[in-house]
Design a protein around this motif. Sequence first.
Motif, mmCIF file in Angstrom:
data_model
loop_
_atom_site.group_PDB
_atom_site.id
_atom_site.type_symbol
_atom_site.label_atom_id
_atom_site.label_comp_id
_atom_site.label_asym_id
_atom_site.label_seq_id
_atom_site.Cartn_x
_atom_site.Cartn_y
_atom_site.Cartn_z
ATOM 1 N N UNK A 1 0.835 -1.201 0.000
ATOM 2 C CA UNK A 1 0.000 0.000 0.000
ATOM 3 C C UNK A 1 0.870 1.252 0.000
ATOM 4 N N UNK A 2 1.901 1.272 0.847
ATOM 5 C CA UNK A 2 2.797 2.436 0.914
ATOM 6 C C UNK A 2 3.573 2.631 -0.385
ATOM 7 N N UNK A 3 3.937 1.530 -1.029
ATOM 8 C CA UNK A 3 4.752 1.603 -2.250
ATOM 9 C C UNK A 3 3.914 1.982 -3.479
ATOM 10 N N UNK A 4 2.666 1.547 -3.500
ATOM 11 C CA UNK A 4 1.863 1.647 -4.719
ATOM 12 C C UNK A 4 0.866 2.802 -4.708
ATOM 13 N N UNK A 5 0.212 3.055 -3.559
ATOM 14 C CA UNK A 5 -0.854 4.054 -3.528
ATOM 15 C C UNK A 5 -0.333 5.422 -3.106
ATOM 16 N N UNK A 6 -0.881 6.461 -3.713
ATOM 17 C CA UNK A 6 -0.533 7.816 -3.282
ATOM 18 C C UNK A 6 -1.366 8.183 -2.049
ATOM 19 N N UNK A 7 -1.047 9.316 -1.467
ATOM 20 C CA UNK A 7 -1.699 9.713 -0.208
ATOM 21 C C UNK A 7 -3.200 9.927 -0.383
ATOM 22 N N UNK A 8 -3.600 10.460 -1.525
ATOM 23 C CA UNK A 8 -5.034 10.688 -1.770
ATOM 24 C C UNK A 8 -5.805 9.374 -1.791
ATOM 25 N N UNK A 9 -5.245 8.371 -2.435
ATOM 26 C CA UNK A 9 -5.891 7.059 -2.513
ATOM 27 C C UNK A 9 -5.959 6.414 -1.138
ATOM 28 N N UNK A 10 -4.895 6.541 -0.356
ATOM 29 C CA UNK A 10 -4.874 5.949 0.979
ATOM 30 C C UNK A 10 -6.001 6.504 1.846
ATOM 31 N N UNK A 11 -6.305 7.788 1.704
ATOM 32 C CA UNK A 11 -7.365 8.406 2.501
ATOM 33 C C UNK A 11 -8.745 7.878 2.110
ATOM 34 N N UNK A 12 -8.875 7.353 0.892
ATOM 35 C CA UNK A 12 -10.172 6.854 0.406
ATOM 36 C C UNK A 12 -10.413 5.397 0.768
ATOM 37 N N UNK A 13 -9.374 4.692 1.223
ATOM 38 C CA UNK A 13 -9.518 3.273 1.533
ATOM 39 C C UNK A 13 -10.441 3.080 2.736
ATOM 40 N N UNK A 14 -11.412 2.178 2.583
ATOM 41 C CA UNK A 14 -12.451 2.031 3.623
ATOM 42 C C UNK A 14 -12.433 0.676 4.314
ATOM 43 N N UNK A 15 -11.292 0.036 4.386
ATOM 44 C CA UNK A 15 -11.214 -1.240 5.079
ATOM 45 C C UNK A 15 -10.378 -2.245 4.310
ATOM 46 N N UNK A 16 -10.187 -3.420 4.939
ATOM 47 C CA UNK A 16 -9.325 -4.436 4.334
ATOM 48 C C UNK A 16 -9.922 -5.003 3.045
ATOM 49 N N UNK A 17 -11.243 -5.119 2.992
ATOM 50 C CA UNK A 17 -11.848 -5.617 1.752
ATOM 51 C C UNK A 17 -11.606 -4.643 0.606
ATOM 52 N N UNK A 18 -11.639 -3.362 0.901
ATOM 53 C CA UNK A 18 -11.387 -2.345 -0.121
ATOM 54 C C UNK A 18 -9.938 -2.427 -0.605
ATOM 55 N N UNK A 19 -8.999 -2.647 0.320
ATOM 56 C CA UNK A 19 -7.598 -2.809 -0.071
ATOM 57 C C UNK A 19 -7.459 -4.005 -1.013
#
Length: 281
Positions: free
Chosen positions: A72-90
Amino acid sequence: MGANISGRVSDKEGLVQPRLGDLPESCVAMVLMNMDPPEICKLARLNRAFRGASSADFIWESKLPPNYRFIVDRVFDETTKLKISGKRDIYARLCRSKSFDGGTKEIWLDKNKGGICLSISSKALSITGIDDRRYWNFIAIDESRFQTVAYLQQTWWFEVSGEFEFQFPLGKYSLFFRLHLGRSSKRLGRRVCNSEHVHGWNKKPVRFELSTSNGHRAVSQCYLDNPGNWVDYHVGDFVVDNPHALIKIKYSMTQIDCTHTKGGVCVDSVLIYPSGVAKEP
C-alpha cells in the motif's frame, strides 16, 4: 432451501424454524474466513447477514499478503490511501492492476489465492543501444499493458537487463521475459504481423539469467521462435523465506555472438508470478 433463505418456516406444531439469515454475523464470518475470495463474494449475495459478515476486516486481512502495508505504501498515493475504507477495499483495489514507479511497473493480486503478480515495462529495463534509433525504437502497441514496447530492428550485440527490489510474501516465484518476434499491427480491423526484420534467432540461443540478494540463481538458454505470437520465456525461479525482507532481483537476456546480426523482436516486459499461478509456454 429457497424458503429457508427467504422466510421463516413453521412445522406442523406451529413452531418457527430458524432460517439461514438468523445466523449471527460473527458465526458467518468465521465460516467465510476459511473460503477463497471468489466464494466469499458469491455468498455475500445470499442475505443481509452474509453481506455484513463478508465485510469483516479480519476476513480480508487473512486473504491479503502479510506485507500488504508495504505494498500500500509503495503503490498508492496519499489521496488514494485516505479513500480506503477497510481491508476488503484494499483487497479489491489490489486485485485491479495498479501502476507505480512512474507507470513503468504494475502490480495485482491473483483473485483466487491473493498471490502477488508483477509486470515491469521495457522502459524500466537497461537495453544496450536503446538510444540509437538505427537499432532500437519504442513503439506504441495495444497488445502491451504498458501500451509501449521496445522494438529491435537489427543489432550485433543483444543485451537487456534490469533489477528490481521488493518485499515478497513467502513462497516460490517464477520470472519471465515477454517477447514477440515480428511487429504486429491492425489493418482493416485485422491483426497482421510484419516479420521483415526477424532474423538471426535460429543460429544461437538467447541466454537468460536471474539472481537474487537472498542467494538464488538461475541460468537457462532458449532459441527465440514462434513469430507472430507473444511468448513468456521462463528465466528461472526464486524462493522467498522472509516476507519482511527486501529482495533485490537481477535479470538479463543476452545474445552477444557477434558473428551474425539479429533483429525483429519486441521486448514488452518482465513478469513475476507465484509459481503456482505462472504457466510456462
